[in-house]
Design a protein around this motif. Structure first.
Motif, PDB file in Angstrom:
ATOM      1  N   THR A 157      -8.353 -27.017  12.862  1.00 44.52           N
ATOM      2  CA  THR A 157      -9.488 -26.726  11.995  1.00 44.52           C
ATOM      3  C   THR A 157      -9.578 -25.243  11.666  1.00 44.52           C
ATOM      4  N   ASP A 183      -9.335 -22.437  -2.755  1.00 49.30           N
ATOM      5  CA  ASP A 183      -8.274 -23.333  -3.195  1.00 49.30           C
ATOM      6  C   ASP A 183      -7.065 -22.528  -3.683  1.00 49.30           C
ATOM      7  N   GLY A 236      -8.244 -26.604   2.284  1.00 51.41           N
ATOM      8  CA  GLY A 236      -8.440 -27.636   3.292  1.00 51.41           C
ATOM      9  C   GLY A 236      -9.267 -27.194   4.480  1.00 51.41           C
ATOM     10  N   THR A 250     -12.703 -25.514   6.270  1.00 49.96           N
ATOM     11  CA  THR A 250     -14.133 -25.517   5.967  1.00 49.96           C
ATOM     12  C   THR A 250     -14.924 -24.574   6.865  1.00 49.96           C
TER      13      THR A 250
END
Length: 159
Positions: free
Chosen positions: A34, A107, A113, A115
């Motif tokens: 992540t 992007d 991808g 967050t």
């Protein structure tokens, strides 16, 4: 005859105004998929290209990357700056996007991808400042405990 009137002075040039776009990845020690990787000089090239491509006014501004830098609060950042005049305030808004969340910027840099653990800002030296910070990445929750293995089958009773 009276001397001809002096020519009017040329109009002053518009004030110069610098514009910068920055992108940072925050290292809060959270490992795992992540957490975004820190930006590099190549990321800065993408940032400069994005800044130049995002606004119709950017044909007048050449964005130049500065070296990758880190901040005392564990951010790794890239910054690309250019110089124009007052129109850079409009560019500043264009780069931030509506609302200023920098989604298109993330992007364009290949970070769409992710967050969390990122922030971005665009600002000028003549009055525009837009910034957005995403929430901190959280450690991944541990996988649920696996069920205990079934007991081995009992041997058949002796005859």
């Amino acid at each position: 005859p009276p001397p001809p009137p002096p020519p009017p002075p040329p109009p002053p040039p518009p004030p110069a105004c610098d514009i910068c776009a920055t992108f940072c990845v925050i290292d809060n020690g959270v490992p795992g998929p992540t957490a975004p990787p820190p930006p590099t000089e190549a990321t800065c090239g993408a940032l400069a290209a994005f800044a130049e491509a995002t606004s119709p006014l950017s044909q007048f501004v050449d964005f130049v990357c500065e070296p990758v830098f880190t901040t005392p609060d564990n951010k790794t950042c890239i910054r690309a700056c250019g110089q124009g005049s007052l129109f850079t305030n409009d560019m500043c808004q264009d780069i931030a996007g509506p609302p200023p969340q920098f989604i298109q910027l993330y992007d364009a840099l290949g970070y769409g991808g992710f967050t969390c653990n990122m922030d971005a800002a665009t600002f000028t030296s003549c009055g525009c400042f837009e910034a957005a910070t995403l929430a901190a990445c959280l450690p991944e929750s541990p996988p649920p405990p696996s069920p205990p293995p079934p007991p081995p089958p009992s041997p058949p009773p002796p005859p």
